[in-house]
Design a protein around this motif. Structure first.
Motif, PDB file in Angstrom:
ATOM      1  N   LEU A  53       0.738  -1.214  -0.038  1.00  0.00           N
ATOM      2  CA  LEU A  53       0.046  -0.034  -0.036  1.00  0.00           C
ATOM      3  C   LEU A  53       0.992   1.129  -0.095  1.00  0.00           C
ATOM      4  O   LEU A  53       1.937   1.198   0.540  1.00  0.00           O
ATOM      5  CB  LEU A  53      -0.938   0.128   1.195  1.00  0.00           C
ATOM      6  CG  LEU A  53      -2.006  -0.890   1.242  1.00  0.00           C
ATOM      7  CD1 LEU A  53      -2.790  -1.139   2.649  1.00  0.00           C
ATOM      8  CD2 LEU A  53      -3.146  -0.754   0.227  1.00  0.00           C
ATOM      9  N   THR A  54       0.496   2.403  -0.633  1.00  0.00           N
ATOM     10  CA  THR A  54       0.988   3.525  -0.587  1.00  0.00           C
ATOM     11  C   THR A  54       0.305   4.733   0.155  1.00  0.00           C
ATOM     12  O   THR A  54      -0.787   4.839   0.093  1.00  0.00           O
ATOM     13  CB  THR A  54       1.087   4.170  -2.278  1.00  0.00           C
ATOM     14  OG1 THR A  54       1.384   3.189  -2.962  1.00  0.00           O
ATOM     15  CG2 THR A  54       1.847   5.529  -2.325  1.00  0.00           C
ATOM     16  N   GLU A  55       1.187   5.018   1.106  1.00  0.00           N
ATOM     17  CA  GLU A  55       0.359   5.948   2.085  1.00  0.00           C
ATOM     18  C   GLU A  55       0.291   7.316   1.584  1.00  0.00           C
ATOM     19  O   GLU A  55       0.814   7.845   0.785  1.00  0.00           O
ATOM     20  CB  GLU A  55       1.542   6.381   3.178  1.00  0.00           C
ATOM     21  CG  GLU A  55       0.824   7.153   4.424  1.00  0.00           C
ATOM     22  CD  GLU A  55       1.685   7.388   5.702  1.00  0.00           C
ATOM     23  OE1 GLU A  55       1.704   8.384   6.215  1.00  0.00           O
ATOM     24  OE2 GLU A  55       2.511   6.116   5.958  1.00  0.00           O
ATOM     25  N   LYS A  56      -1.115   7.820   1.507  1.00  0.00           N
ATOM     26  CA  LYS A  56      -1.805   8.997   1.041  1.00  0.00           C
ATOM     27  C   LYS A  56      -1.747   9.932   2.435  1.00  0.00           C
ATOM     28  O   LYS A  56      -1.225  10.982   2.156  1.00  0.00           O
ATOM     29  CB  LYS A  56      -3.264   8.908   0.674  1.00  0.00           C
ATOM     30  CG  LYS A  56      -3.741  10.083   0.423  1.00  0.00           C
ATOM     31  CD  LYS A  56      -5.220   9.696  -0.181  1.00  0.00           C
ATOM     32  CE  LYS A  56      -5.920  11.076  -0.482  1.00  0.00           C
ATOM     33  NZ  LYS A  56      -5.493  11.861  -1.753  1.00  0.00           N
ATOM     34  N   SER A  67      -4.548   4.938   2.349  1.00  0.00           N
ATOM     35  CA  SER A  67      -3.826   4.888   1.339  1.00  0.00           C
ATOM     36  C   SER A  67      -4.202   5.375  -0.071  1.00  0.00           C
ATOM     37  O   SER A  67      -5.257   5.839  -0.105  1.00  0.00           O
ATOM     38  CB  SER A  67      -3.658   2.981   0.868  1.00  0.00           C
ATOM     39  OG  SER A  67      -4.515   2.907   0.477  1.00  0.00           O
ATOM     40  N   GLU A  68      -3.378   5.627  -0.822  1.00  0.00           N
ATOM     41  CA  GLU A  68      -3.760   5.943  -2.269  1.00  0.00           C
ATOM     42  C   GLU A  68      -4.634   5.098  -3.109  1.00  0.00           C
ATOM     43  O   GLU A  68      -5.512   5.379  -3.796  1.00  0.00           O
ATOM     44  CB  GLU A  68      -2.529   6.240  -3.173  1.00  0.00           C
ATOM     45  CG  GLU A  68      -1.323   7.156  -2.584  1.00  0.00           C
ATOM     46  CD  GLU A  68      -2.176   8.652  -2.911  1.00  0.00           C
ATOM     47  OE1 GLU A  68      -3.162   8.562  -3.584  1.00  0.00           O
ATOM     48  OE2 GLU A  68      -1.459   9.510  -2.627  1.00  0.00           O
ATOM     49  N   GLU A  69      -4.664   3.742  -2.662  1.00  0.00           N
ATOM     50  CA  GLU A  69      -5.479   2.618  -3.419  1.00  0.00           C
ATOM     51  C   GLU A  69      -6.918   2.655  -2.939  1.00  0.00           C
ATOM     52  O   GLU A  69      -7.088   2.705  -1.648  1.00  0.00           O
ATOM     53  CB  GLU A  69      -4.844   1.244  -3.001  1.00  0.00           C
ATOM     54  CG  GLU A  69      -3.319   1.085  -3.906  1.00  0.00           C
ATOM     55  CD  GLU A  69      -2.099   1.750  -2.935  1.00  0.00           C
ATOM     56  OE1 GLU A  69      -1.288   2.066  -3.579  1.00  0.00           O
ATOM     57  OE2 GLU A  69      -2.398   2.177  -1.779  1.00  0.00           O
ATOM     58  N   GLY A  87      -4.529   1.356   5.726  1.00  0.00           N
ATOM     59  CA  GLY A  87      -3.521   0.514   6.202  1.00  0.00           C
ATOM     60  C   GLY A  87      -2.791   0.675   7.530  1.00  0.00           C
ATOM     61  O   GLY A  87      -3.375   1.631   8.211  1.00  0.00           O
TER      62      GLY A  87
END
Length: 215
Positions: A53-56, A67-69, A87
């Motif tokens: 996961l990409t942290e937003k 997350s961005e997702e 996340g």
């Protein structure tokens, strides 16, 4: 009998006491829109092998993030697109919705404490690389307060206790059946879903007070 000056002083003292008591016991509110927690296995089914996961943005609870997702959440009667994944990954996937959301999706989601998934309905999640049909995991999260042990001691409550909470403003209201969750991994915060927050005119970063401290 009190004269007018003494009566004014007494009333002023009592009002000041109540205001001071409320200010010392304020709990910030976080309003949760529909969202998804995923296991690593389900994350990879939706986004690809080895995916992370990409942290937003960070959330108030330590180590938690938006997350961005996003995924599509699809039920028997309808679906929601762009549902945010929170996340980090968990042991089991979980979908948290409101009662209003459950009507559109066509699922009979019970009101449950987060993580208590036994007997809950499943739902389909759709990502860019595939889909997952959860057998269980769809809930309406039981409203709750996260707090540290020192907060619980200060407010004279314990883990697992249910309390009444008072909100202030144009829709001043009292909510019962609020679960207290205590851990040294938490920060003081009350979580409501969008239905609950709208009913009492509350938004993220407003505050509430356990009712016994608002009297």
């Amino acid at each position: 009998m009190l004269d007018n000056n003494e009566l004014v002083k007494k009333i002023t003292k009592e009002v000041s006491r109540r205001i001071d008591n409320i200010n010392k016991h304020k709990i910030v509110v976080g309003v949760s829109n529909r969202h998804v927690h995923l296991s690593q296995e389900d994350l990879e089914s939706l986004f690809g092998k080895g995916y992370k996961l990409t942290e937003k943005s960070t959330l108030k609870q330590p180590g938690q993030f938006a997350s961005e997702e996003c995924v599509i959440v699809r039920g028997p009667k309808g679906e929601f697109k762009n549902v945010r994944i929170l996340g980090p990954v968990r042991k089991k996937s979980q979908v948290e919705i409101s009662l209003s959301d459950s009507f559109k999706l066509g699922v009979k989601a019970p009101i449950k404490e987060s993580g208590k998934l036994e007997g809950t309905p499943g739902i389909e999640l759709i990502g860019p690389c595939g889909s997952v049909k959860l057998e269980v995991g769809t809930i309406i999260a039981l409203r709750h307060i996260h707090m540290r042990p020192e907060d619980a001691d200060f407010m004279h409550v314990r883990d697992g206790e249910f309390v009444d909470v008072e909100f202030f403003g144009e829709r001043k209201a009292i909510m019962g059946n609020v679960l207290v969750r205590v851990s040294d991994k938490y920060q003081l915060e009350m979580h409501l879903d969008t239905d609950e927050a709208n009913a009492v005119g509350i938004k993220t970063n407003d505050y509430a007070v356990i009712r016994k401290f608002a009297r």
